[in-house]
Structures are given as structure tokens and as C-alpha cells.
Design a protein around this motif. Structure first.
Motif, PDB file in Angstrom:
ATOM      1  N   GLY A   1      52.016  28.696  60.177  1.00 65.07           N
ATOM      2  CA  GLY A   1      51.425  28.514  58.855  1.00 65.07           C
ATOM      3  C   GLY A   1      50.648  29.761  58.499  1.00 65.07           C
ATOM      4  O   GLY A   1      49.690  30.134  59.190  1.00 65.07           O
ATOM      5  N   VAL A   2      51.052  30.442  57.429  1.00 68.26           N
ATOM      6  CA  VAL A   2      50.535  31.780  57.143  1.00 68.26           C
ATOM      7  C   VAL A   2      50.066  31.876  55.701  1.00 68.26           C
ATOM      8  O   VAL A   2      50.173  30.930  54.923  1.00 68.26           O
ATOM      9  CB  VAL A   2      51.620  32.848  57.426  1.00 68.26           C
ATOM     10  N   ASN A   3      49.546  33.046  55.351  1.00 63.31           N
ATOM     11  CA  ASN A   3      49.214  33.365  53.965  1.00 63.31           C
ATOM     12  C   ASN A   3      49.589  34.816  53.698  1.00 63.31           C
ATOM     13  O   ASN A   3      50.138  35.496  54.570  1.00 63.31           O
ATOM     14  CB  ASN A   3      47.732  33.097  53.675  1.00 63.31           C
ATOM     15  N   GLU A   4      49.297  35.296  52.514  1.00 60.33           N
ATOM     16  CA  GLU A   4      49.769  36.632  52.124  1.00 60.33           C
ATOM     17  C   GLU A   4      49.186  37.745  52.987  1.00 60.33           C
ATOM     18  O   GLU A   4      49.767  38.827  53.084  1.00 60.33           O
ATOM     19  CB  GLU A   4      49.424  36.888  50.653  1.00 60.33           C
ATOM     20  N   SER A   5      48.046  37.519  53.625  1.00 60.14           N
ATOM     21  CA  SER A   5      47.432  38.574  54.436  1.00 60.14           C
ATOM     22  C   SER A   5      47.792  38.467  55.915  1.00 60.14           C
ATOM     23  O   SER A   5      47.405  39.333  56.703  1.00 60.14           O
ATOM     24  CB  SER A   5      45.903  38.532  54.291  1.00 60.14           C
ATOM     25  N   THR A   6      48.514  37.424  56.294  1.00 57.68           N
ATOM     26  CA  THR A   6      48.864  37.224  57.708  1.00 57.68           C
ATOM     27  C   THR A   6      49.944  38.210  58.138  1.00 57.68           C
ATOM     28  O   THR A   6      50.891  38.469  57.404  1.00 57.68           O
ATOM     29  CB  THR A   6      49.383  35.794  57.933  1.00 57.68           C
ATOM     30  N   VAL A   7      49.803  38.721  59.372  1.00 57.32           N
ATOM     31  CA  VAL A   7      50.839  39.554  59.978  1.00 57.32           C
ATOM     32  C   VAL A   7      51.342  38.838  61.225  1.00 57.32           C
ATOM     33  O   VAL A   7      50.546  38.445  62.091  1.00 57.32           O
ATOM     34  CB  VAL A   7      50.297  40.944  60.343  1.00 57.32           C
ATOM     35  N   VAL A   8      52.657  38.682  61.319  1.00 57.85           N
ATOM     36  CA  VAL A   8      53.290  38.098  62.503  1.00 57.85           C
ATOM     37  C   VAL A   8      54.344  39.092  62.975  1.00 57.85           C
ATOM     38  O   VAL A   8      55.296  39.392  62.240  1.00 57.85           O
ATOM     39  CB  VAL A   8      53.937  36.734  62.202  1.00 57.85           C
ATOM     40  N   THR A   9      54.185  39.620  64.189  1.00 54.38           N
ATOM     41  CA  THR A   9      55.114  40.639  64.686  1.00 54.38           C
ATOM     42  C   THR A   9      55.701  40.219  66.024  1.00 54.38           C
ATOM     43  O   THR A   9      55.058  39.551  66.834  1.00 54.38           O
ATOM     44  CB  THR A   9      54.400  41.995  64.853  1.00 54.38           C
ATOM     45  N   ASP A  10      56.955  40.619  66.258  1.00 59.04           N
ATOM     46  CA  ASP A  10      57.626  40.439  67.551  1.00 59.04           C
ATOM     47  C   ASP A  10      57.486  39.008  68.068  1.00 59.04           C
ATOM     48  O   ASP A  10      57.195  38.784  69.246  1.00 59.04           O
ATOM     49  CB  ASP A  10      57.059  41.414  68.585  1.00 59.04           C
ATOM     50  N   SER A  11      57.682  38.056  67.194  1.00 60.07           N
ATOM     51  CA  SER A  11      57.498  36.656  67.559  1.00 60.07           C
ATOM     52  C   SER A  11      58.813  35.905  67.469  1.00 60.07           C
ATOM     53  O   SER A  11      59.747  36.310  66.757  1.00 60.07           O
ATOM     54  CB  SER A  11      56.444  36.015  66.653  1.00 60.07           C
ATOM     55  N   SER A  12      58.892  34.777  68.186  1.00 61.64           N
ATOM     56  CA  SER A  12      60.176  34.079  68.261  1.00 61.64           C
ATOM     57  C   SER A  12      59.972  32.601  68.524  1.00 61.64           C
ATOM     58  O   SER A  12      58.891  32.150  68.904  1.00 61.64           O
ATOM     59  CB  SER A  12      61.035  34.688  69.376  1.00 61.64           C
ATOM     60  N   TYR A  13      61.071  31.839  68.317  1.00 67.89           N
ATOM     61  CA  TYR A  13      61.054  30.405  68.592  1.00 67.89           C
ATOM     62  C   TYR A  13      62.373  30.006  69.229  1.00 67.89           C
ATOM     63  O   TYR A  13      63.416  30.619  68.990  1.00 67.89           O
ATOM     64  CB  TYR A  13      60.800  29.605  67.324  1.00 67.89           C
ATOM     65  N   GLN A  14      62.315  28.958  70.026  1.00 68.63           N
ATOM     66  CA  GLN A  14      63.500  28.437  70.695  1.00 68.63           C
ATOM     67  C   GLN A  14      63.457  26.916  70.641  1.00 68.63           C
ATOM     68  O   GLN A  14      62.435  26.302  70.938  1.00 68.63           O
ATOM     69  CB  GLN A  14      63.526  28.923  72.147  1.00 68.63           C
ATOM     70  N   ASN A  15      64.592  26.333  70.257  1.00 65.55           N
ATOM     71  CA  ASN A  15      64.732  24.880  70.201  1.00 65.55           C
ATOM     72  C   ASN A  15      63.683  24.256  69.276  1.00 65.55           C
ATOM     73  O   ASN A  15      62.869  23.416  69.680  1.00 65.55           O
ATOM     74  CB  ASN A  15      64.646  24.263  71.601  1.00 65.55           C
ATOM     75  N   ALA A  16      63.739  24.637  68.019  1.00 67.31           N
ATOM     76  CA  ALA A  16      62.785  24.135  67.027  1.00 67.31           C
ATOM     77  C   ALA A  16      63.040  22.667  66.731  1.00 67.31           C
ATOM     78  O   ALA A  16      64.189  22.244  66.540  1.00 67.31           O
ATOM     79  CB  ALA A  16      62.885  24.947  65.744  1.00 67.31           C
ATOM     80  N   GLY A  17      61.972  21.889  66.643  1.00 67.20           N
ATOM     81  CA  GLY A  17      62.098  20.477  66.304  1.00 67.20           C
ATOM     82  C   GLY A  17      62.567  20.249  64.885  1.00 67.20           C
ATOM     83  O   GLY A  17      63.273  19.286  64.594  1.00 67.20           O
ATOM     84  N   ASN A  18      62.187  21.135  63.979  1.00 62.65           N
ATOM     85  CA  ASN A  18      62.613  21.075  62.584  1.00 62.65           C
ATOM     86  C   ASN A  18      63.072  22.470  62.192  1.00 62.65           C
ATOM     87  O   ASN A  18      62.277  23.292  61.739  1.00 62.65           O
ATOM     88  CB  ASN A  18      61.471  20.594  61.693  1.00 62.65           C
ATOM     89  N   PRO A  19      64.351  22.791  62.380  1.00 63.20           N
ATOM     90  CA  PRO A  19      64.832  24.161  62.180  1.00 63.20           C
ATOM     91  C   PRO A  19      64.631  24.695  60.771  1.00 63.20           C
ATOM     92  O   PRO A  19      64.671  25.913  60.562  1.00 63.20           O
ATOM     93  CB  PRO A  19      66.328  24.062  62.522  1.00 63.20           C
ATOM     94  N   GLY A  20      64.400  23.812  59.809  1.00 64.88           N
ATOM     95  CA  GLY A  20      64.173  24.273  58.444  1.00 64.88           C
ATOM     96  C   GLY A  20      62.717  24.511  58.107  1.00 64.88           C
ATOM     97  O   GLY A  20      62.382  24.741  56.941  1.00 64.88           O
ATOM     98  N   ASN A  21      61.835  24.460  59.096  1.00 72.99           N
ATOM     99  CA  ASN A  21      60.397  24.533  58.819  1.00 72.99           C
ATOM    100  C   ASN A  21      59.725  25.458  59.837  1.00 72.99           C
ATOM    101  O   ASN A  21      58.872  25.044  60.616  1.00 72.99           O
ATOM    102  CB  ASN A  21      59.795  23.120  58.888  1.00 72.99           C
ATOM    103  N   ILE A  22      60.128  26.730  59.789  1.00 75.59           N
ATOM    104  CA  ILE A  22      59.657  27.688  60.796  1.00 75.59           C
ATOM    105  C   ILE A  22      58.394  28.405  60.332  1.00 75.59           C
ATOM    106  O   ILE A  22      57.387  28.442  61.051  1.00 75.59           O
ATOM    107  CB  ILE A  22      60.760  28.714  61.114  1.00 75.59           C
ATOM    108  N   VAL A  23      58.424  29.006  59.151  1.00 79.83           N
ATOM    109  CA  VAL A  23      57.279  29.733  58.598  1.00 79.83           C
ATOM    110  C   VAL A  23      57.058  29.248  57.182  1.00 79.83           C
ATOM    111  O   VAL A  23      58.016  29.110  56.408  1.00 79.83           O
ATOM    112  CB  VAL A  23      57.527  31.259  58.588  1.00 79.83           C
TER     113      VAL A  23
END
Length: 732
Positions: free
Chosen positions: A679-701
Motif C-alpha cells: 500500500g503506497v502513495n505518490e512519494s513512496t519508493v519501492v525498489t528491487d522487490s518481489s512477490y511469490q504465490n500471491a493470495g490475490n494476484p490482482g491486488n499487488i500494489v
């Protein structure tokens, strides 16, 4: 801590508070028997504020018009005192302190708190473990509040009561206080004729009235007006884990919180809200997160679906949040901000809900306390009372009073240090150890039935090392902690393991106040190699800048809300958490956020593994009102509601990973964010991050505004979480 929701049109989060506040030392005692012959003369008209509502008439209390005598400084009540006809001024701390005494009467008193505009705790009236206290005709002004917006601290109350059985408050008005009345662990409280203007918070405060674990209480005839450009509200009326509470005959005008409610039941059952109007609500008007609660003749007028300066309503301006056991009768709404979002709840909610749209109506007349103002002159020259006992030391937020040690502290004084390590044999000690200035406490195996294992209260430069602590031996609800630090700087804690031996076999603790370590105003705190088992929270740090936490480990954090974290940093900037691990069995633990960074700027969280979160509103790591923070190299496994969340500014998530998050109900309700990962906003930075086996693949960021530029999140397969920290203690 408070959480936001994502992709949910009409559900409020699990929120509320309980950081027990207000623990200032009394400074002077003065009772009415010495002031009955005081000077009397008129005082200036204090004026009034215009309400937002269009109510045609006022319902006046007819409060008395006694002349007042000025008093500077805290008045300390004694057993059976009658304190009356005073105009009290304090720079900090409480105006009247009712501490471990009963049968006190307070009447016809005006109190001006927080004269220095600081962050010290304070209240008009503070009641700590005093029964049968009767308060009548009281007005409290927070003189040091900012001109607009949130208070500098949530601890400037009108009235704060803790373990105050059979409390009675009649005709009380509050101006610009953090909360009007906070009642905790005080069954049978009766509040009548309660009025407030511009509650200032900040979270977890912002209410006119908040009942916490105070069953069989009532609030009748009340009014609160919150100017959206001045106030900083949360819920207006909060009923938290308090059964059989009745709220009746009131008008609530104004709520600018993106998550607040007009009246909310949280974990509270068999309550009633009757004949209450909610005007200009933002997020919600009425909400039931308990069982068998009734809303009878409740009305919503002109609720607001837009951002009032603090964010958009998280429920999309829902009016009634209900469940299958909620009953809503003879209720109505007019001029809904979101006409498609009137009533919502999971399950079969139709049968007990009677809500209709109306037009052309006006809110009912609201309550007003009409105090006749008296004198504000210097206190007459009277004999000072004999010295009286001030009782036990003041109680610390979130921990409570410390019992006396059962025997003298067992410590090694700093003048005679003894080398030690985590393989040293431990010496058993029963009862609380009270630290002295500069003490070294080591090689102990401590057992306490209630209260803290080690109490570091207003002393500095204490070292604690190679200690195992067993708290809550009686399995009760008294406050307790492995180590409690209250206004003690440069405390160094190393090689500590804390067991909450009285925790229930599974599920939530009986109280949120069983901590591993609790620190309040503990500057430059250092904790290294600490493990916690079944505590409400592992480490709670408040108002403690520069804390350094290293090698922190926890198993099955038990809450309940607002606790349930491995680490929670509140108003503690420039702090760090490095090398950590928490494992929460979903069938045992009762989590909230795992790592909570609350109004704490420049915090770094690094090199950790979080495994398990069964809260429908919790996050793995969350920034709330915190800016310029960093989360680096952290894995979040088996998260329910969310993995990482940013409700601050300019925060960075670097090398963050989500594994196997859970979109289903884990026994406490479905994830309110639909299992959002970042859960982010316009000032958030997310780098080199990943997910595996998402419970809700349509709701990542997800986040409002233009969030794409600073977000680098990819899906991966075939990876495993990193190895986690384990503290290996070899106690003997």
C-alpha cells in the motif's frame, strides 16, 4: 495502530486505542475547605462557538453560577475530599489528581491545562484507582493547543479515569482537548450532560467520550462540535470491549477523520445507541464490530464523501456498518454523501435493519452546558494543609502501576561490575526488581504474578543483561511487562528472554498490557538479543528517540488490539530495528501490525523475517504518519491483510519480498484490503522487490495518485525466504 483499507467500498477497519495516559506527578494540594471564604467578582464572558448544525434551539443544563477562586498548580485529592468553586491553572500535568483515593466530590470547577503548550501528559481531572468519584459542573480548556489541527500529544485529556468504579460525571464541557473523557477499566460509569468543542487527538485520541473495558456504563445528553478546519477527530464516541453500554440523546456534528465513526462498538456486546444524530460525518456515522448491539432512532445528516484535508473516507462514506446480529430500528438519513453506500455488512443483514431516506428534516436541538462564570483572582492566604501521602508512583502509559518488590532488589551496583554472558547460571528472584541509578542487573531468573519483572522508573544509565523473566504468573488482567522503562535514559538491555506464562492457550490475551519491554521517554535505549513468547507486544517504544533494537525475536504475539506487534515505535524518531524474526501461529497468535512505525521519522527497519499475521487489518511493516523511513531486506510470509504499507511521506521499501500471503479468513474475518501486498502513495519508493504465490494476484500494489514511477515490484517463482535470526540462550 490505525490502518487503511484498499479496494473495499464499505468496510471500516479495526481501530481504537488504549495507551493508558496521564501519569504526571502531583505538585500541590488544595481542597475546598480552605477556599469557602474566597473573593468573588465577575469574570469576562468566555464566549461560544457556532455549531455546524442548523439546530433551532439549545437544551441547556442549568449548571450553577458559583463564584470561583483562582488556584495555580495541581490539586491533589485526599480520601473523601470535596473540591469546589475553583479556577485552576496548570502548565503541565493534571489540574486535579485523584490518585488511589475514594469518595471524592468535584463541583463547580473551571480548569485550564497545558499552559506551557508542551507535550507533557496532562488532564483537567485525572483519576487513578479511585472509586465513587462524583464530578459536577466542570469546564476544561486546553490552553496550549495549536491554533488548528492535531495536538502535539494525544495525552491532553479533559477527564481521564483508570480503574474508577462507579464514576459519575454530570455537566462537563471540554475545549480543544485530545479527548473529552477517557474511561478505562471503570465499570458502571455514568456520564450525563457532556459537551465538547474541537477534539484534537491525535490518534489514538480524538473522541468526545471513549469507554475502554468499562461495562455497564452510560452516556446520556451529549453534544460535540468539531470544526473540520480546527479539530483532529477519530471516532466521536468509542465503546471498546465494554458490554452493556447505553449511548442516548446526543448530537455529533463533525468528523474529519478518514477512518473515524460517529458511534462505534468495538468488541463490545449488548449495547444500545438511542436517539442520536450524526451530522457532517466523513468516514462513517454508526458502526458495530461487536455482537447484539442496537441502534434505535439514529439519524445521519449531510455526511461527507470528500477529503476534508486528511484523506478520503476509507469506507467510501458508509453510514451504518453492521453485522448479522446488529439491529437498526427507526433510523434515517438525509443528503447522503454516497447514496449507494448506506448500510453494509457481511452475511445476512437485512432482517434487523430499518433505515429509510428522508428529506426536509433538521437535526434535533443539542445539549449545551450554560455555566455562569465566577471569579479568577489570586487564592486567599490560607494555611497550607499538612503534608499528605501522594500514594504510589505515577502510572506509566500502557504499563500501569508497579507493585512494590516482594524483597529488596537483587542487583550488582555499578561500582562492582561482574563479567557475565548468556551462559552464566541464573539466580531465581520472585517479585519485581526496582532499578536504581546506574544499576547493573544481571544473571537473574525473575518470576512475577503481575506488574513488571524489572522496573526502571525515572533513573538513568541502567544495564540489564543475561536475564530470563516470567510475567503474568496469575494469568490476570493487571498490567505487566518483562522490563518497564519510564523516563529512564541510556538504558542498555542485552540477552533477555520474556515468557508470558499466564497467556491463554490460544487466541487474544485478556489485556493488551502484557509487554516484553515497554519504554516511555527512554532516550537512547539499546536492546540487543531479546526474545519474547506470547506477550501482547514484544517491544513498545513511545517518545523515545534514538532507540536501537538489534536481534529481536518473537513467538505468537497475543494482542489484543491495539497491541499484537513484535515492535511498535511511537513518536520515537531516528530509531532502528535490525536483525529480527517473528513467527505467529495463526491458530495461537492474535496479531495486528507486525512492525509499526507511528509518527516516528527517520526510522530504519532492516534484515528481518516476518512469518504470520492473522489480523484482518494488520500489515507486516507499516509507516503511519512517519516520514523519511527505510525498510530494507525484509521478507513477509503468510500475511493476511497486507505486507507493506506507507501512510507517511518519502518512505522507501528496498529488497522487500512477500511469500504466500493469504486472502482467506484466518478466523478473525476476511482481509479488509482484499489481501493487498504494497500500500503506497505518490512519494513512496519501492525498489528491487518481489512477490511469490500471491493470495490475490490482482491486488499487488495500490495507492492514490501517480504511483508508477517509484515502484519496482516483480513476480517470482521458485524462491525461498531468507534464513531467519534465532537467539540461542543457554540458560542454566
Amino acid at each position: 495502530m490505525q490502518h487503511s483499507h484498499h479496494d473495499v467500498a464499505s468496510q471500516d477497519e479495526e481501530r481504537s486505542t488504549f495507551d493508558t495516559g496521564l501519569w504526571s506527578s502531583p505538585t500541590y494540594d488544595f481542597v475546598s475547605s480552605f477556599t469557602e471564604n474566597g473573593i468573588s467578582s465577575p469574570v469576562p464572558d468566555m464566549g461560544s462557538r457556532e455549531p455546524l448544525s442548523d439546530s433551532q434551539d439549545l437544551v441547556e443544563s442549568g449548571a450553577g453560577t458559583a463564584p470561583l477562586t483562582r488556584h495555580d498548580g495541581t490539586i491533589v485529592a485526599r480520601e473523601g475530599d470535596v473540591i469546589r468553586d475553583l479556577d485552576i491553572y496548570v502548565d503541565s500535568g493534571p489540574g486535579i489528581d485523584v490518585d488511589h483515593v475514594n469518595n471524592v466530590t468535584i463541583e463547580n470547577v473551571r480548569i485550564h491545562i497545558n499552559g506551557n503548550g508542551g507535550t507533557e501528559e496532562g488532564a483537567g481531572i485525572r483519576i487513578m484507582r479511585g472509586n465513587n468519584v462524583d464530578i459536577q459542573n466542570v469546564e476544561v480548556f486546553n490552553e496550549g493547543a495549536p491554533e488548528t489541527g492535531a495536538e502535539r500529544t494525544p495525552d491532553h485529556y479533559g477527564i481521564s479515569a483508570f480503574e474508577a468504579e462507579a464514576l459519575s460525571v454530570t455537566n462537563a464541557t471540554f475545549h480543544d482537548t485530545s479527548t473529552g473523557i477517557l474511561v478505562q477499566y471503570s465499570p458502571g460509569a455514568t456520564l450525563e450532560g457532556i459537551e465538547g468543542y474541537d477534539m484534537r487527538g491525535p490518534f489514538p485520541r480524538g473522541q468526545l467520550v471513549q469507554f475502554g473495558e468499562s461495562p455497564d456504563s452510560s452516556l446520556n445528553n451529549f453534544y460535540v462540535h468539531n470544526d473540520p478546519k480546527v479539530a483532529w477527530t477519530e471516532d466521536n464516541i468509542s465503546i471498546y470491549y465494554s458490554d452493556n453500554v447505553t449511548v442516548s440523546n446526543g448530537v455529533i456534528d463533525g468528523n474529519n477523520s478518514p477512518s473515524g465513526q460517529g458511534v462505534i462498538f468495538e468488541g463490545s456486546n449488548d449495547g444500545t445507541v438511542r436517539n442520536v444524530d450524526a451530522i457532517h460525518m466523513g468516514n462513517g456515522a454508526f458502526a458495530d464490530y461487536g455482537q447484539n448491539n442496537t441502534f434505535d432512532s439514529t439519524r445521519s445528516f449531510d455526511n461527507i464523501a470528500e477529503d476534508q484535508g486528511r484523506g478520503h473516507p476509507l469506507s467510501n462514506a458508509l453510514l451504518w456498518g453492521v453485522n448479522e446480529s446488529t439491529v437498526v430500528t427507526d433510523s434515517s438519513y438525509q443528503n447522503a454523501g454516497n447514496p449507494g453506500n448506506i448500510v453494509w455488512g457481511e452475511g445476512n443483514i437485512g432482517a434487523g435493519i430499518d433505515v429509510t431516506e428522508v428529506t426536509g428534516q433538521a437535526p434535533m436541538a443539542h445539549w449545551t452546558n450554560d455555566f455562569g462564570q465566577g471569579v479568577s483572582e489570586p487564592v486567599p492566604d490560607v494555611g497550607k494543609p499538612d503534608p499528605i501521602s501522594e500514594g504510589p508512583d505515577p502510572v506509566v502509559p500502557d504499563i500501569g502501576p508497579t507493585p512494590s518488590p516482594e524483597e529488596p532488589p537483587v542487583v550488582a551496583p555499578p561500582s562492582d561490575p561482574v563479567p557475565g554472558d548468556d551462559t552464566a547460571p541464573l539466580t531465581r528472584h520472585d517479585g519485581t526488581i526496582v532499578a536504581r541509578e546506574g544499576d547493573v542487573i544481571r544473571d537473574m531468573d525473575i518470576y512475577v504474578d503481575s506488574g513488571p519483572g524489572i522496573d526502571i522508573d525515572h533513573v538513568d544509565n541502567v544495564t540489564v543483561e543475561n536475564v530470563r523473566i516470567h510475567i503474568n504468573g496469575n494469568g490476570g488482567t493487571e498490567e505487566g511487562a518483562g522490563i518497564r522503562v519510564m523516563e529512564g535514559d541510556n538504558v542498555d538491555i542485552q540477552n533477555v528472554e520474556v515468557f508470558n506464562v499466564g497467556a491463554p492457550e490460544t487466541g487474544a490475551e485478556r489485556t493488551p498490557d502484557h509487554y516484553g519491554i515497554s519504554a516511555f521517554e527512554a532516550e537512547d535505549l539499546s536492546v540487543t538479543n531479546a526474545t519474547f513468547h506470547d506477550t501482547s507486544t514484544g517491544v513498545l517504544i513511545q517518545y523515545s528517540p534514538g532507540a536501537e533494537l538489534e536481534n529481536i525475536e518473537g513467538y505468537d504475539m497475543r494482542g489484543p488490539f491495539p497491541r499484537g506487534q513484535l515492535v511498535q515505535m511511537g513518536q520515537s524518531p531516528d530509531s532502528t530495528l535490525n536483525n529480527f524474526y517473528v513467527h505467529n501461529d495463526p491458530n495461537v497468535a492474535w496479531t495486528e501490525d507486525n512492525i509499526s512505525i507511528y509518527y516516528s521519522d527517520n526510522v530504519t527497519v532492516s534484515n528481518g523475517v516476518i512469518d504470520g499475521n492473522n489480523s484482518p487489518s494488520g500489515q507486516g511493516v507499516i509507516f503511519e504518519g512517519s516520514n523519511n523511513g527505510t525498510v530494507r531486506n525484509v521478507d513477509a510470509i503468510h500475511m493476511g491483510n497486507g505486507a507493506f504499507a506507507d501512510y507517511g511521506q518519502n518512505n522507501t521499501f528496498e529488497f522487500t519480498r512477500s511469500f504466500d500471503n493469504i486472502a482467506a479468513d484466518q478466523g478473525r474475518g476476511n482481509p479488509l484490503s482484499n489481501a493487498l501486498l504494497w500500500g503506497v502513495n505518490e512519494s513512496t519508493v519501492v525498489t528491487d522487490s518481489s512477490y511469490q504465490n500471491a493470495g490475490n494476484p490482482g491486488n499487488i500494489v495500490w495507492g492514490e495518485g501517480n504511483i508508477g514511477a517509484g515502484i519496482d515490484v516483480t513476480e517470482v517463482t521458485g524462491q525461498a525466504p531468507m534464513a531467519h535470526l534465532t537467539n540461542e540462550f543457554t540458560w542454566s
